[in-house]
Design a protein around this motif. Sequence first.
Motif, PDB file in Angstrom:
ATOM      1  N   ARG A   3      29.026  41.003 -65.186  1.00 40.01           N
ATOM      2  CA  ARG A   3      29.534  39.855 -64.467  1.00 40.01           C
ATOM      3  C   ARG A   3      29.916  40.249 -63.041  1.00 40.01           C
ATOM      4  O   ARG A   3      29.655  39.533 -62.095  1.00 40.01           O
ATOM      5  CB  ARG A   3      30.734  39.281 -65.202  1.00 40.01           C
ATOM      6  N   LEU A  19      26.451  40.858 -61.254  1.00 41.65           N
ATOM      7  CA  LEU A  19      25.469  39.778 -61.127  1.00 41.65           C
ATOM      8  C   LEU A  19      26.091  38.394 -61.099  1.00 41.65           C
ATOM      9  O   LEU A  19      25.402  37.393 -60.992  1.00 41.65           O
ATOM     10  CB  LEU A  19      24.473  39.829 -62.293  1.00 41.65           C
ATOM     11  N   GLY A  20      27.383  38.313 -61.264  1.00 40.55           N
ATOM     12  CA  GLY A  20      28.007  36.993 -61.353  1.00 40.55           C
ATOM     13  C   GLY A  20      27.760  36.387 -62.709  1.00 40.55           C
ATOM     14  O   GLY A  20      27.164  37.009 -63.598  1.00 40.55           O
ATOM     15  N   PHE A  21      28.229  35.175 -62.902  1.00 39.85           N
ATOM     16  CA  PHE A  21      28.171  34.536 -64.212  1.00 39.85           C
ATOM     17  C   PHE A  21      26.957  33.622 -64.338  1.00 39.85           C
ATOM     18  O   PHE A  21      27.052  32.411 -64.187  1.00 39.85           O
ATOM     19  CB  PHE A  21      29.444  33.705 -64.421  1.00 39.85           C
ATOM     20  N   GLY A  22      25.795  34.125 -64.601  1.00 37.94           N
ATOM     21  CA  GLY A  22      24.625  33.271 -64.787  1.00 37.94           C
ATOM     22  C   GLY A  22      24.619  32.676 -66.180  1.00 37.94           C
ATOM     23  O   GLY A  22      25.537  32.917 -66.972  1.00 37.94           O
ATOM     24  N   ASP A  23      23.592  31.891 -66.515  1.00 38.10           N
ATOM     25  CA  ASP A  23      23.469  31.312 -67.847  1.00 38.10           C
ATOM     26  C   ASP A  23      23.474  32.406 -68.905  1.00 38.10           C
ATOM     27  O   ASP A  23      24.114  32.309 -69.941  1.00 38.10           O
ATOM     28  CB  ASP A  23      22.160  30.519 -67.971  1.00 38.10           C
ATOM     29  N   PHE A  24      22.725  33.438 -68.560  1.00 40.69           N
ATOM     30  CA  PHE A  24      22.600  34.548 -69.495  1.00 40.69           C
ATOM     31  C   PHE A  24      23.960  35.201 -69.746  1.00 40.69           C
ATOM     32  O   PHE A  24      24.343  35.503 -70.871  1.00 40.69           O
ATOM     33  CB  PHE A  24      21.604  35.575 -68.932  1.00 40.69           C
ATOM     34  N   GLY A  25      24.695  35.360 -68.663  1.00 38.98           N
ATOM     35  CA  GLY A  25      26.023  35.956 -68.772  1.00 38.98           C
ATOM     36  C   GLY A  25      26.929  35.125 -69.661  1.00 38.98           C
ATOM     37  O   GLY A  25      27.667  35.658 -70.484  1.00 38.98           O
ATOM     38  N   ILE A  26      26.842  33.811 -69.505  1.00 43.32           N
ATOM     39  CA  ILE A  26      27.686  32.925 -70.300  1.00 43.32           C
ATOM     40  C   ILE A  26      27.325  33.034 -71.780  1.00 43.32           C
ATOM     41  O   ILE A  26      28.178  33.121 -72.648  1.00 43.32           O
ATOM     42  CB  ILE A  26      27.582  31.463 -69.803  1.00 43.32           C
ATOM     43  N   GLU A  27      26.021  33.038 -72.044  1.00 49.41           N
ATOM     44  CA  GLU A  27      25.568  33.153 -73.434  1.00 49.41           C
ATOM     45  C   GLU A  27      26.046  34.455 -74.057  1.00 49.41           C
ATOM     46  O   GLU A  27      26.516  34.498 -75.192  1.00 49.41           O
ATOM     47  CB  GLU A  27      24.036  33.093 -73.491  1.00 49.41           C
TER      48      GLU A  27
END
Lengths: 141, 693
Positions: free
Chosen positions: B322, B325-333
């Motif tokens: 995180r 790369l920040g919170f992308g969709d993948f990160g959230i999943e």
Amino acid sequence: MKMSKESYQILIAEDSAITRAFLVSALENLSSRLNVIEVSSGFEALRQLPRSRFDLIITDINMPDINGLELIGFIRNNPGYAHIPLIVVTTEGSPRDREKGMALGADEYLVKPIDSAQFQELIRKYLNLDAQGLSGPGSKS
Amino acid sequence: MSGVNLSDFRVEAEDLLDKLNHGLLDLDGAVKKNLKQDPAVINEIFRAAHSLKGICGMFGFSEVGEIAHKLEDLLDRLRLGKLKLSADGLDAMFEVTEELRAIISRKANNETIAASEIEGLKKRLERVEKEKKADDGKDWLKQSGVSEDILSVLTEYEEHRLVENIREKMAIYQVTANLDLDTFDEELIVLQKLLKEQGELITTLPSAEASSEDQITFFLLLGTERPQSEVENQLGGHPVTLKQIPPGQVQETPVSPPTAPEPPVSDLEPAPEAPEEGELGTVRSLTRTVRVDIGKLDELMNIVGELVLGKNVIARLIEKLRNQLGFGDFGIELYKANRNLERKLEELQESVLEVRMVPIGQIYDKLRRNVRKLARETDKDIAFISEGDETELDKLIIEDLADPLMHIIRNSIDHGVETREKRLAAGKPEQATIKLRALQRGNHVVIEISDDGAGLDFTRIKRKALDLGMIAPGSEVKEEDLIQFLFVSGFSTAEKVSEISGRGVGLDVVKNNIGALSGAIDIESKAGSGAKVIITLPITLAIIQALVVEVGKETFAIPLNSVSSGLVVKPEEIKTIEGREVIELRERTLPLLRLEKFFALDPGLKVVREEIYIVTVGIAERRIGLVVDRLLGRQDIVIKSIGEALSGIRGIAGATELGDQRTILVLDVVGLIEEATTRISGRVRVEAHTHVS
């Protein structure tokens, strides 16, 4: 081996887990074709009786709900079970109980500590294992 | 012996000894209160001794079996009415049961038992007086009116009970019950319980005759003083018939049982489906509980612990991801998936912990027995009351708790409880009371052992402290501080070593034992009105929450259950009293401990700080402040023991792994407090990198 049975059903009624384990282990070592049902009380034995066609019953005398003598009396007075060989396995108790057990129709009365080989010999005899060549590879007593 | 191992033997033997002991305690209660001894209890103990003899024989422990045999013999005569129970007889049985337990455990460890020891125990039992009864009851049996069919299946014991009931002029009833083959056992249990409330249930026997294929008939013999109408009333609604057996005539058992009553309406669970014939497994057991070696549960716990660590690693990686790369969709999943995993893991952890939990009542029998024995030895009259028997604790903690508790009780009987005369003179009831109370408070269990004895003798404690030079002459010392001296090694107020407390073990050992379980111990007492010992224990030791802190280059974990707060202070708030750094905290003086000095750590790059972090630790009244450089946060940790080289160091409880695979040390707070308050110099070096054993 036309007449040989695939397997034999044996009922063990005994409240000591150790003794059960000992008996089961002796049976397992005798032959792989023995199916053992273990129960820890007289009630459970009564419940199991109609469920399988038992070839041999092994029972203790001192059990918590109904005593072994009562179980023997029940089995011997019941046309469905009267013919099943019955071996009593008990800790040396009252001679009077032994007399009664034999009078009620127990076939053998074994006193603990039980000799594994002697026990297996009896099983062989009552199940007629030798005659059917069943004791072969599975036996290692 | 193949298939059965020694540990199985031990488990069953222990069970049987527990049963024996439990029954003996029951009998003891009845003898003391002059009540009638329950024949069912005597029979239960007999059965336990009988089974014990049996399994000893099977394992070739014939000498041990001989003792069990003697015990069985005694109990057999007792249950058959051939022996009268005396206090001495009970004592002998208590003692022998206790000795048997020790012998069996030694035997299981392959120790040899001296023949003289075995003989001694056998003699002890043989000495119990034998009182023979003249008639064997055979004539009574013949005149009982009970049918030959029934008599023929009664064991000797049941015959005896039948005769006893007739002797005591009880009416004998034959209860006939026609029950469904599928549910008879559940119904019988209910029926038996009902009948036991009416009198003595002499036997329950199945009849081969039945009214139909799927029914089974039982005859039950009841001995009671109640009239038939009353018993019938009590049995209302049950599908049974009741018939009094008049004495003096031999009866025929009815050839066909009475007409079958309506099938009973049962709200009990239906019986499990009968297995199809031929589908049976080789060996089936119908017991619904499993006995598991605690070692296996430890293993399971360890695996759960490693999973928790694994989860921590994943959480850290997600955090890293995180940040990069920040919170992308993948990160959230990924985050969600991890949350899910975390929740399930928590459930798993809870379930495994739950399996390890056992009620503390398990050790109460042992304590009760000891109280009884000590009370007799000191000729004091003591009632033992327990509360909260069902309070649960980790099995391992319970195991280690019995000895400390026993020691406290022993102290209480020896020093606290006064003689009968003194009690009466002080206007107290002759019988003293020792009360053991357990209750759960959050993640802790509190155990209180209180007595209504004389309480602590503070003048004597003070004199002793003076003698030992622990306090200066003329100084004022508060009672609560005096109490702390009791926990110091070598401090004992007993002027002469008594048979009870004088075993070379003091309260300091008790305290260490409790400390080893991460617990705390305290005493409250008022002179004249008894003392109360309070033990606080964590429910489990397997997984704990810890505060992770940084000191210099090192990271330590502090068990969260001993952390009371975190403080930030300015350097000028730290004062020095008697060469020790302290701060004032809510009008109390809090001593400080600098971990880097204590462990002589590499201080790293020293920055002059404007703020100093202090973690206050300690339980109850004894707290200190640990000076740390940084607080890194809270974490679940699994404590592992450290290697031999470090195991002797006070202040270290063990090691653990953090999520980033780093091994850090876990502080032993109780040990640190001890060290901080007693030690002057002599520091220990801790190598920076420790290996987990």
